[in-house]
Write a protein that holds these residues in place. Structure first.
Motif, mmCIF file in Angstrom:
data_model
loop_
_atom_site.group_PDB
_atom_site.id
_atom_site.type_symbol
_atom_site.label_atom_id
_atom_site.label_comp_id
_atom_site.label_asym_id
_atom_site.label_seq_id
_atom_site.Cartn_x
_atom_site.Cartn_y
_atom_site.Cartn_z
ATOM 1 N N ILE A 61 20.111 2.467 16.115
ATOM 2 C CA ILE A 61 19.253 2.102 15.093
ATOM 3 C C ILE A 61 18.717 3.246 14.130
ATOM 4 C CG2 ILE A 61 16.744 1.308 14.990
ATOM 5 C CD1 ILE A 61 17.098 -0.255 17.424
ATOM 6 N N GLY A 62 18.851 4.434 14.732
ATOM 7 C CA GLY A 62 18.873 5.445 13.598
ATOM 8 C C GLY A 62 17.106 5.715 13.163
ATOM 9 N N ASP A 63 17.102 6.038 11.910
ATOM 10 C CA ASP A 63 15.476 6.211 11.646
ATOM 11 C C ASP A 63 14.706 5.053 11.153
ATOM 12 O OD1 ASP A 63 16.085 9.070 11.907
ATOM 13 O OD2 ASP A 63 16.839 9.092 9.892
ATOM 14 N N GLU A 64 15.552 3.917 11.152
ATOM 15 C CA GLU A 64 14.964 2.430 10.794
ATOM 16 C C GLU A 64 13.690 2.367 11.570
ATOM 17 O OE1 GLU A 64 17.276 -0.846 10.879
ATOM 18 O OE2 GLU A 64 18.879 0.244 9.966
ATOM 19 N N PRO A 65 12.555 1.900 11.008
ATOM 20 C CA PRO A 65 11.386 1.342 11.927
ATOM 21 C C PRO A 65 11.822 -0.055 12.668
ATOM 22 C CG PRO A 65 10.815 1.060 9.558
ATOM 23 C CD PRO A 65 12.219 1.654 9.655
ATOM 24 N N SER A 68 14.552 4.999 29.030
ATOM 25 C CA SER A 68 15.275 4.646 28.107
ATOM 26 C C SER A 68 14.655 3.570 27.094
ATOM 27 C CB SER A 68 16.740 4.021 28.475
ATOM 28 O OG SER A 68 16.238 2.699 29.058
ATOM 29 N N VAL A 69 13.652 2.878 27.858
ATOM 30 C CA VAL A 69 12.927 1.767 27.069
ATOM 31 C C VAL A 69 11.635 2.521 26.357
ATOM 32 C CG1 VAL A 69 11.387 -0.361 27.082
ATOM 33 C CG2 VAL A 69 13.591 0.121 28.579
ATOM 34 N N GLU A 70 11.185 3.466 26.932
ATOM 35 C CA GLU A 70 9.937 4.225 26.403
ATOM 36 C C GLU A 70 10.563 4.902 25.231
ATOM 37 O OE1 GLU A 70 6.039 5.718 25.767
ATOM 38 O OE2 GLU A 70 6.903 4.040 26.878
ATOM 39 N N ALA A 71 11.682 5.623 25.206
ATOM 40 C CA ALA A 71 12.316 6.319 24.045
ATOM 41 C C ALA A 71 12.677 5.114 22.817
ATOM 42 C CB ALA A 71 13.596 6.985 24.280
ATOM 43 N N LEU A 72 12.934 3.944 23.392
ATOM 44 C CA LEU A 72 13.056 3.123 22.293
ATOM 45 C C LEU A 72 12.139 2.726 21.428
ATOM 46 C CD1 LEU A 72 15.173 0.959 20.635
ATOM 47 C CD2 LEU A 72 14.805 -0.512 22.755
ATOM 48 N N ARG A 73 10.907 2.529 22.462
ATOM 49 C CA ARG A 73 9.665 1.956 21.824
ATOM 50 C C ARG A 73 9.069 2.942 20.930
ATOM 51 N NH1 ARG A 73 4.395 2.576 22.717
ATOM 52 N NH2 ARG A 73 4.691 4.111 24.437
ATOM 53 N N ARG A 74 9.310 4.181 21.342
ATOM 54 C CA ARG A 74 8.516 5.509 20.589
ATOM 55 C C ARG A 74 9.525 5.740 19.421
ATOM 56 N NH1 ARG A 74 8.050 9.686 22.966
ATOM 57 N NH2 ARG A 74 9.048 9.161 24.957
ATOM 58 N N ARG A 75 10.986 5.345 19.562
ATOM 59 C CA ARG A 75 11.804 6.042 18.424
ATOM 60 C C ARG A 75 11.952 7.393 18.725
ATOM 61 N NH1 ARG A 75 13.882 3.572 15.135
ATOM 62 N NH2 ARG A 75 15.333 4.077 16.393
ATOM 63 N N ASP A 76 12.156 7.749 19.874
ATOM 64 C CA ASP A 76 12.355 9.221 20.440
ATOM 65 C C ASP A 76 14.006 9.518 20.621
ATOM 66 O OD1 ASP A 76 12.341 11.782 21.447
ATOM 67 O OD2 ASP A 76 10.567 11.212 22.452
ATOM 68 N N GLY A 77 14.768 10.139 19.495
ATOM 69 C CA GLY A 77 16.101 10.157 19.940
ATOM 70 C C GLY A 77 16.505 11.154 20.668
ATOM 71 N N GLU A 78 15.471 12.372 20.721
ATOM 72 C CA GLU A 78 15.577 13.369 21.857
ATOM 73 C C GLU A 78 15.680 12.945 23.384
ATOM 74 O OE1 GLU A 78 17.208 16.940 23.470
ATOM 75 O OE2 GLU A 78 17.086 16.407 21.247
ATOM 76 N N ALA A 79 14.715 12.020 23.354
ATOM 77 C CA ALA A 79 14.366 11.522 24.775
ATOM 78 C C ALA A 79 15.507 10.534 25.082
ATOM 79 C CB ALA A 79 13.173 10.549 24.892
ATOM 80 N N SER A 80 16.361 10.032 24.137
ATOM 81 C CA SER A 80 17.264 8.947 24.257
ATOM 82 C C SER A 80 18.509 9.859 24.806
ATOM 83 C CB SER A 80 17.613 8.028 23.029
ATOM 84 O OG SER A 80 16.902 7.140 23.015
ATOM 85 N N ARG A 81 18.583 10.981 24.027
ATOM 86 C CA ARG A 81 19.726 11.850 24.326
ATOM 87 C C ARG A 81 19.775 12.409 25.787
ATOM 88 N NH1 ARG A 81 19.730 12.350 18.769
ATOM 89 N NH2 ARG A 81 18.124 13.846 18.521
#
Length: 231
Positions: free
Chosen positions: A108-112, A31-44
């Motif tokens: 957070i969406g697509d925001e950097p 979950s944290v790695e997905a947040l760090r990389r902004r990977d929505g698919e990994a979060s899902r």
């Protein structure tokens, strides 16, 4: 049920508990790695995986309760079973924290990100390590390890405070950062609560071995014996 069969069933429950713990550890890091990389698919995937964590939790509880109800276990065995019931609940809640972080990434969406994530991944790794060792302490019945792990919670708390102070500076620099800063602070809060729940697991380890309910915090010295469950 013969004693040998009972012991095999008890061992199976402990193995299932460790398997559940591994799922939770993986979910926290993912979950944290997905947040760090902004990977929505990994979060899902983390969010979807929470269903398996819940399923395993309820299966463990069911099997432990059946063993208690049908086998009239001895005091030491009953403490182990009671601890399994408690620990499965703690693990399920940690899984919820991982799911919450995954949801934050999607919100957070697509925001950097307003800042590179450094301390949040550190919190996740520390919480995961504490969790892993707390489950190891449970399986090994290692009271000394169980007493030592909660002392490391100060490191997690210090990282949380560092994150809080840093995010405040970003808000002061630009009030438009407030929404994302709140999201990131909530992610850090979930990790801080994960470490707190590791302490609860460690308390159950001490209870399993000694029959005493002990608060492993600043007042660690205080404990009470639970009548009917002491060795």
């Amino acid at each position: 049920m013969p004693r040998e069969t009972f012991e095999r069933e008890l061992q199976r429950l402990q193995d299932d508990l460790l398997a559940l713990g591994c799922l939770v550890e993986d979910a926290l890091i993912a979950s944290v790695e997905a947040l760090r990389r902004r990977d929505g698919e990994a979060s899902r995937k983390v969010i979807e995986g929470d269903e398996e964590i819940n399923r395993r939790r309820f299966a463990l509880e069911r099997d432990a309760l059946i063993l208690i109800a049908t086998q009239q276990p001895m005091a030491s065995d009953l403490r182990v079973l009671a601890a399994i019931l408690e620990i499965t609940t703690e693990l399920e809640r940690m899984g919820d924290y991982a799911k919450g972080i995954a949801k934050i990434n999607l919100m957070i969406g697509d925001e950097p990100l307003i800042k590179p994530l450094i301390d949040i991944p550190r919190m996740a790794e520390k919480a995961r390590d504490m969790l892993h060792r707390s489950l190891d302490a449970f399986v090994r019945q290692d009271v000394e390890l169980a007493r030592a792990i909660p002392r490391e919670d100060d490191e997690v708390d210090a990282l949380y405070q560092q994150i809080y102070r840093e995010l405040i500076t970003y808000i002061l620099a630009d009030p438009h950062n407030i929404e994302q800063a709140n999201y990131l602070l909530w992610a850090a809060h979930n990790l801080e609560r994960t470490a707190d729940r590791v302490t609860n697991i460690c308390e159950r380890v001490v209870f399993t071995v000694t029959g005493e309910m002990t608060e492993l915090n600043e007042d660690e010295g205080r404990s009470t014996s639970v009548e009917g469950l002491s060795a």
